[in-house]
Each structure stands twice: as structure tokens, then as C-alpha cells.
Design a protein around this motif. Structure first.
Motif, PDB file in Angstrom:
ATOM      1  N   ASN A 118      48.405  43.912 -23.819  1.00 46.09           N
ATOM      2  CA  ASN A 118      47.564  42.741 -23.274  1.00 46.09           C
ATOM      3  C   ASN A 118      48.206  41.542 -23.264  1.00 46.09           C
ATOM      4  O   ASN A 118      48.664  40.900 -22.295  1.00 46.09           O
ATOM      5  N   LYS A 119      48.624  40.862 -24.477  1.00 48.06           N
ATOM      6  CA  LYS A 119      49.413  39.709 -24.585  1.00 48.06           C
ATOM      7  C   LYS A 119      50.830  39.759 -25.116  1.00 48.06           C
ATOM      8  O   LYS A 119      51.540  38.693 -25.414  1.00 48.06           O
ATOM      9  N   VAL A 120      51.160  41.101 -25.703  1.00 46.42           N
ATOM     10  CA  VAL A 120      52.376  41.119 -26.755  1.00 46.42           C
ATOM     11  C   VAL A 120      53.508  41.310 -25.783  1.00 46.42           C
ATOM     12  O   VAL A 120      53.803  42.189 -24.778  1.00 46.42           O
ATOM     13  N   PRO A 121      54.475  40.291 -25.551  1.00 45.85           N
ATOM     14  CA  PRO A 121      55.728  40.152 -24.638  1.00 45.85           C
ATOM     15  C   PRO A 121      56.589  41.607 -24.737  1.00 45.85           C
ATOM     16  O   PRO A 121      56.738  42.074 -25.817  1.00 45.85           O
ATOM     17  N   LEU A 122      57.047  41.880 -23.925  1.00 42.12           N
ATOM     18  CA  LEU A 122      58.166  42.944 -23.661  1.00 42.12           C
ATOM     19  C   LEU A 122      59.092  42.575 -22.613  1.00 42.12           C
ATOM     20  O   LEU A 122      59.215  42.474 -21.664  1.00 42.12           O
ATOM     21  N   ARG A 123      60.275  41.936 -23.383  1.00 42.87           N
ATOM     22  CA  ARG A 123      61.399  41.230 -22.961  1.00 42.87           C
ATOM     23  C   ARG A 123      62.676  42.071 -22.843  1.00 42.87           C
ATOM     24  O   ARG A 123      62.728  43.316 -23.634  1.00 42.87           O
ATOM     25  N   GLU A 124      63.851  41.685 -22.241  1.00 40.29           N
ATOM     26  CA  GLU A 124      65.035  42.430 -22.375  1.00 40.29           C
ATOM     27  C   GLU A 124      65.450  42.952 -23.558  1.00 40.29           C
ATOM     28  O   GLU A 124      65.708  44.134 -23.978  1.00 40.29           O
ATOM     29  N   ALA A 125      65.311  42.115 -24.631  1.00 37.83           N
ATOM     30  CA  ALA A 125      65.720  42.191 -25.931  1.00 37.83           C
ATOM     31  C   ALA A 125      64.964  43.462 -26.567  1.00 37.83           C
ATOM     32  O   ALA A 125      65.704  44.379 -27.336  1.00 37.83           O
ATOM     33  N   GLU A 126      63.629  43.717 -26.310  1.00 42.48           N
ATOM     34  CA  GLU A 126      63.073  44.609 -26.976  1.00 42.48           C
ATOM     35  C   GLU A 126      63.171  45.897 -26.048  1.00 42.48           C
ATOM     36  O   GLU A 126      63.354  47.123 -26.491  1.00 42.48           O
ATOM     37  N   LEU A 127      63.085  45.672 -24.633  1.00 41.61           N
ATOM     38  CA  LEU A 127      63.180  46.876 -24.050  1.00 41.61           C
ATOM     39  C   LEU A 127      64.715  47.788 -24.055  1.00 41.61           C
ATOM     40  O   LEU A 127      64.871  49.002 -23.991  1.00 41.61           O
ATOM     41  N   ALA A 128      65.632  46.866 -24.335  1.00 42.67           N
ATOM     42  CA  ALA A 128      67.067  47.440 -24.587  1.00 42.67           C
ATOM     43  C   ALA A 128      67.255  48.400 -25.717  1.00 42.67           C
ATOM     44  O   ALA A 128      67.831  49.309 -26.012  1.00 42.67           O
TER      45      ALA A 128
ATOM     46  N   ALA B 212      65.246  47.928 -13.818  1.00 43.94           N
ATOM     47  CA  ALA B 212      66.632  48.217 -14.059  1.00 43.94           C
ATOM     48  C   ALA B 212      66.564  49.679 -14.844  1.00 43.94           C
ATOM     49  O   ALA B 212      67.373  50.410 -14.696  1.00 43.94           O
ATOM     50  N   ARG B 213      65.693  49.652 -15.708  1.00 45.49           N
ATOM     51  CA  ARG B 213      65.687  50.847 -16.571  1.00 45.49           C
ATOM     52  C   ARG B 213      64.540  51.922 -16.005  1.00 45.49           C
ATOM     53  O   ARG B 213      64.460  53.164 -16.670  1.00 45.49           O
TER      54      ARG B 213
END
Length: 327
Positions: free
Chosen positions: A61-71, A96-97
């Protein structure tokens, strides 16, 4: 690719809900083979990565998922957002992924507009100010049967200015017209609807008795209402924000309310949530400012609809036919 060839049909899928406590509703089990893991809340960063390791589907819901985590999450194939806004997701990194992002749409067509009108009514009718008077014993000491002191204004006959005219803006307009309000709109794209008065932002701010925000938060809309815009509004006008906190310069709004630049404001959102103690709007103790803790969306009916749509989004992705995909 047919549904039977879709990779999610080949093995038991791991689904992780990062902030389950953000949704007070029954969440049914998806109708395909899966492992379900849920956490009341997740701090983000390293904890997010730890909990999503091996997951093919993340629910947030509100927990961010940014490049650092996605990588660090090569097995992640889908992010199901348990909300409409997706500003917590790094969209380019997901594209990109090849990670599919699906959000929830049109679940709040009743709850957010009703909350918006409730804020308008409470402020125009001076409900907070008069309640404080009663609590302070002023009515009891009155020489008359009633107590005056705070000017009451009707919604009927006043102008509502809407910034944004998506599903929620349209629903607010529908309710406002039922109260006898005249509705004017400033929207990013032309509106193909009879009877809608379209205005420039400057004209809308200068002529509206109530300005209500219904915009997504983007680089273009961040702080769209600042000191200059507030100063251009009527001194008798209200500002309502049930959209995103970052749309308004909060320090400028606090100053405008304190100095009587506008008559009042009703907010359900802040730029950072949960808010920090030094947020200038939290320091206000004014009867013409109402702040609710991001609950406009949260009627029982709306949350259950959201939960049902959330699982439907996950199931559609698992069938190989995703819906509500964020471009």
C-alpha cells in the motif's frame, strides 16, 4: 502466450503483502497455487528486500519499492499496489525489469467525495469553532437562545473550484451540485462534458469559494499551491485536500491560515506520512483548520471493495491477462 503457458502456472507462487495492517478488510485467498506471507507493516529498505526475497508477487500500500530494492529482487514479476497512487514505486526501474504494476481504480468514488464534502460543510458551518464555544461554556452564558460569533456560510450558491477532474473529481462535482454549488474545473486536458466550466488555474483560484484538490502527485503538481497561489484566493475561501499532501506548500499554508489570507482549510493528507512532529500544520490550533489522518479513503465499504479488486488484479496477472496495469 496462453494462460496455461504463463510462468505463474508452472509452480507455486510466493506472494508477500508488506503492510497488511493498512487494509482493514477481509482479503480472500487467490485462486491459484501460492504461498501467502503477510506483515503488519514494513519499515522499507533492507527489511523490504529481506521479506520479498524469492517472491514473485509483492503487495504494497505505502511501502516504497525503488531501484535499490528492485535490483536485489530478480524473481519479482508483479507489484500489486493496494491503492490508486503509485508514486511509491520506481516505475522506470520496473519497466526495465519487466515487472508488471497494477493499481486499484475507482474504489473510492463514494468515500473520498463524502469526506471532501464533510470537510467543506464542517468549515463553512463553523462546526469546530462552535463546538469549542460550547465546551468553553459560552453558549451556557449567552443572553440569547443561540450563540453567534463565527460567520456561517451556505454551500448553496457558492463556487467550487476543482483542480483535477478524474473519477473522484467528477464524483465531488456531482455531490456539490446536489448542494446547489456552481462547479468550475481546472484540468490538465480538455473536458468533453456538457455543462462543465473550465478555467485557468489563476481564474479558478481567484473566483472559487472552495478549492478542492484531486490531482496525482508528480513533479509538475508538487507544491502546485504555494504562497503565491494562496494569496490569489479569496480571503473567504477554503482549501480542501484529500488527494496528496505534496500538492501544497505546508509552511505557506500554515502562514496563510495564521494570518487570515484564506478562511480555512480541510486536509486529509500531509507531505510525509506518518507526519513528523515538526510539520507546520501539526502546530496549528485553529478552529478553521481540520486535519484528518489520511482516512478519506477508508470507509468499510471502500476498503472491502479495494481488497476484492486487489486479489482480482493478482489473479488476472496469474492468468496471463493483467488488468489495471500502470503504464
Amino acid at each position: 502466450m496462453t494462460a496455461s503457458q504463463h510462468p505463474l502456472h508452472s509452480s507455486r507462487q510466493r506472494i508477500v503483502f508488506l503492510d497488511r495492517d493498512s487494509l482493514v478488510a477481509k482479503v480472500r485467498a487467490p485462486a491459484f497455487a501460492h504461498e501467502w506471507h503477510e506483515h503488519a507493516h514494513t519499515k522499507g529498505g533492507a527489511q523490504t528486500v529481506e521479506r520479498l526475497r524469492g517472491a514473485s508477487i509483492a503487495i504494497t500500500n505505502k511501502v516504497p519499492l525503488r531501484e535499490a530494492e528492485l535490483a536485489q529482487l530478480p524473481e519479482l514479476k508483479m507489484i500489486a499496489v493496494a491503492a490508486t497512487g503509485t508514486d511509491i514505486i520506481d516505475l522506470p526501474a520496473c519497466r526495465a525489469r519487466g515487472i508488471v504494476i497494477a493499481n486499484i481504480r475507482d474504489y473510492a468514488r463514494a468515500t473520498v467525495p463524502e469526506h471532501t464534502l464533510a470537510l467543506m460543510l464542517a468549515l463553512r458551518r463553523q462546526l469546530v469553532a462552535y463546538r469549542l464555544d460550547v465546551e468553553a461554556g459560552r453558549w451556557q452564558a449567552s443572553e440569547r437562545f443561540c450563540l453567534f460569533g463565527h460567520p456561517i456560510r451556505d454551500l448553496a450558491g457558492s463556487r467550487l473550484g476543482l483542480l483535477g477532474y478524474g473519477a473522484l473529481g467528477k464524483s465531488v462535482a456531482h455531490l456539490a451540485r446536489a448542494f446547489g454549488m456552481q462547479v468550475a474545473v481546472h484540468n490538465r486536458s480538455p473536458i468533453e462534458e456538457d455543462g462543465v466550466t473550465e478555467l485557468s488555474l489563476q481564474e479558478l483560484l481567484a473566483t472559487a469559494d472552495v478549492v478542492s484538490l484531486h490531482l496525482p502527485l508528480t513533479d509538475k503538481t508538487r507544491n502546485i499551491i504555494g504562497a503565491k497561489e494562496l494569496a490569489s484566493m479569496k480571503p473567504t475561501a477554503l482549501l480542501i485536500n484529500t488527494a496528496r499532501g505534496g500538492l501544497v506548500d505546508e509552511a505557506a499554508l500554515a502562514a496563510a491560515l495564521t494570518n487570515g489570507v484564506i478562511a480555512g482549510a480541510g486536509f486529509d493528507v500531509l507531505s510525509k506520512e506518518p507526519p513528523q512532529a515538526d510539520n507546520p500544520l501539526l502546530q496549528l490550533r485553529l478552529p478553521n483548520f481540520i486535519l484528518t489522518p489520511h482516512t478519506a479513503w477508508a470507509s468499510g465499504e471502500a476498503m472491502q471493495l479495494l481488497a476484492d479488486m486487489l486479489i482480482a488484479n493478482v489473479e488476472a496477472f496469474a492468468r496471463g491477462a493483467p488488468v489495471n496495469v500502470v503504464a
